[in-house]
Design an enzyme around this catalytic site. Structure first.
Site, PDB file in Angstrom:
ATOM      1  N   CYS A   9       0.813  -1.207   0.000  1.00 18.10           N
ATOM      2  CA  CYS A   9       0.000   0.000   0.000  1.00 18.10           C
ATOM      3  C   CYS A   9       0.853   1.268   0.000  1.00 18.10           C
ATOM      4  O   CYS A   9       0.316   2.370  -0.106  1.00 18.10           O
ATOM      5  CB  CYS A   9      -0.930  -0.005   1.202  1.00 18.10           C
ATOM      6  SG  CYS A   9      -1.573  -1.650   1.562  1.00 18.10           S
TER       7      CYS A   9
ATOM      8  N   HIS B  18      -9.084   3.688  -1.093  1.00 19.89           N
ATOM      9  CA  HIS B  18      -7.694   3.216  -1.004  1.00 19.89           C
ATOM     10  C   HIS B  18      -7.341   2.320  -2.193  1.00 19.89           C
ATOM     11  O   HIS B  18      -7.244   1.108  -2.053  1.00 19.89           O
ATOM     12  CB  HIS B  18      -7.523   2.469   0.335  1.00 19.89           C
ATOM     13  CG  HIS B  18      -6.153   1.943   0.598  1.00 19.89           C
ATOM     14  ND1 HIS B  18      -4.995   2.515   0.097  1.00 19.89           N
ATOM     15  CD2 HIS B  18      -5.742   0.873   1.332  1.00 19.89           C
ATOM     16  CE1 HIS B  18      -3.953   1.813   0.523  1.00 19.89           C
ATOM     17  NE2 HIS B  18      -4.377   0.818   1.254  1.00 19.89           N
TER      18      HIS B  18
END
Ligand SMILES: [Zn+2]
Lengths: 128, 388
Positions: free
Chosen positions: B84, B334
């Site tokens: 991420c 996200h």
């Protein structure tokens, strides 16, 4: 991921736990780690010896997992926990107890069982 | 050493766009950034690109050249992968390249296509940010891993699910006017607490959504900006990166994020600032507990005090240190590989004064972006400052 190829070190550890001969790796400075390792992840020491894993450990943290991956679909819900064995911690699923009754500090022993969905080997902890 | 300027930023709307390829998403964000910068795209010398699950989502590796092509650039292009934090590390490498004097104008960004995988498929793809042998094979999921840290935090420092709910409520509230955000809907503490559990103690509203989207940033050297009359009032004055053991079981402590401690320390020293100089922050709140770990690692709160910061109004829009005015990963969304540079884009706009939430921080001139990979096995922190 192939069914025919072993993951050296890791599958050896699962075999050993299955035979009640679990082990961990210890470096010259006393750090614990799990195989496969050629160097201590904590200090880089390359002199690693196999030491017996304690027969039981304490649940340090856990979670009841409700949403999972296709590989664990039929296992849901299940408890994943990190268990403290002193020099090392090990991650696995807790079975043999209602998920609502699992708590930190619970004493458990490691075994090797299969996942319900895929029949894959995994580390399982059961209350001792 | 040149001061690195943020010349322009671009975003796609974040949300469910399962039919859109990553190349299309990145083209939109990249071209928007070039347009915002007002640079001649022929002057861009390289692309630094972040992506995490391209092989699983689109059967597409080697995305660097593909993405350069998508924005019409014939330049060296490299993909960075740190789960991420993928575009966060891409950003850091671009900043360092500019500072080294190796380039004057660079494009940095990231993209992720996730919704075409479905919930189970995306959960599987995200899970591989954990240790395959020791975590994934035990059934650990990404929410599961943060749940393990949340329980460890509660045990060590205290805190409740209600404290976490206040973080979700805050970030949803912040996202309301953000046209790029996935969720522009207020929620209540009660709604958060009664939502279905994903991985106890984390429920549905403690988790960020599955998101498709892209982000991009044009960086330029100070000389280039001056010589080409590029208005770039925001500079990247600090960068830092930290690492940690991959598996949670090998970490010293499960209730803190040492990789982020290291990244923050390095970035603050680099910018010659301290935590108390920071006016506003965008932090990696993939789960509500992650925001707690982040604001403690960044030195805004003592260990054990981050949990109540949102509830006490310290990190809310009218608080002393607004956190995630964009809505954060929680409400903005996200798209993992796009998140790091999306934070830079949002922060740049906040500091420039052209963000929908800029009015919450009049006169702010120091912002921090914190981007975490996996269970914070990687962390990248950047300091952005208004320099005129
Ligand atoms: Zn050692």
């Amino acid at each position: 991921m192939s069914e025919n190829v072993r993951d050296a070190g890791f599958d050896d550890l699962l075999d050993a736990i299955e035979a009640d001969e679990g082990f961990y790796l210890r470096c010259a400075n006393g750090h614990g780690s799990l195989p496969p390792r050629r160097a201590c992840p904590h200090c880089g020491d390359q002199h690693l010896t196999e030491e017996p894993l304690a027969e039981s450990g304490e649940i340090e943290t856990y979670t009841v997992i409700n949403i999972t991956t296709p590989e664990f679909e039929e296992d849901t819900p299940y408890v994943t926990a990190i268990v403290d064995f002193g020099p090392v911690r090990l991650t696995g699923q807790v079975r043999g107890i209602d998920p609502d009754d699992v708590s930190t500090g619970l004493v458990v022993g490691p075994s090797i069982e299969q996942t319900a969905t895929m029949g894959e080997r995994l580390v399982v902890f059961r209350p001792r | 050493m040149t001061t690195v300027r943020v010349a322009g930023v671009g975003l796609t709307p974040f949300g469910e766009q399962p039919e859109r390829t990553a190349r299309d998403l990145f083209a939109e964000a990249g071209l928007a950034a070039i347009d915002d910068a007002g640079v001649d795209s022929g002057d861009i010398e390289a692309l630094f690109y972040g992506n995490f699950m391209g092989e699983m989502a689109e059967h597409q590796g080697h995305q660097g050249p593909l993405m350069a092509e998508a924005v019409g650039l014939d330049v060296p292009a490299t993909r960075y992968e740190a789960a991420c934090a993928s575009s966060g590390v891409a950003m850091r490498q671009a900043v360092r390249t500019l500072r080294n004097g190796e380039a004057d104008v660079l494009l940095v960004g990231g993209a992720e296509r996730m919704n075409n995988l479905g919930t189970a498929g995306a959960t599987e793809a995200l899970a591989i940010a954990a240790d395959d042998l020791y975590e994934v094979r035990a059934g650990m999921t990404f929410p599961g891993a943060y749940a393990l840290m949340a329980r460890a935090y509660f045990d060590e420092f205290g805190g409740t699910r209600e404290d976490l709910a206040h973080i979700a409520v805050k970030n949803h509230e912040n996202a309301l006017p953000n046209e790029y955000a996935q969720f522009r809907k207020a929620i209540s503490v009660d709604q958060a607490l009664t939502a279905p559990m994903i991985a106890s103690p984390l429920g549905l509203f403690d988790a960020c959504p599955i998101t498709d989207g892209a982000s991009a940033v044009v960086l330029a050297s100070e000389d280039y900006a001056k010589n080409h009359d590029i208005e770039a009032t925001v500079a990247v004055t600090g960068t830092g990166q930290g690492g940690d053991k991959m598996a949670l079981q090998d970490r010293g402590d499960l209730a803190t994020s040492p990789a982020a401690d290291k990244a923050a320390k390095q970035a603050y020293e680099d910018a010659d600032i301290s935590a108390k100089d920071v006016d506003v922050a965008e932090v990696h709140d993939c789960f509500t507990i992650a925001e707690v770990l982040a604001i403690e690692s960044l030195g805004f709160f003592e260990r054990g005090e981050g949990i109540s910061a949102a509830r006490d109004g310290k990190t809310t829009r009218d608080g002393t240190l607004p956190v995630n005015l964009s809505g954060g990963l929680k409400a903005k969304g996200h798209p993992v590989g796009a998140t790091g540079t999306a934070q830079i884009a949002e922060m740049t706009k906040l500091l420039r004064g052209d963000h929908a939430r800029s009015d919450a921080i009049p006169g702010a001139d120091v912002g921090v972006c914190h981007n975490a990979g996996g269970t914070v096995g990687s962390a990248v922190v950047h300091v952005l400052e208004v320099v005129e």
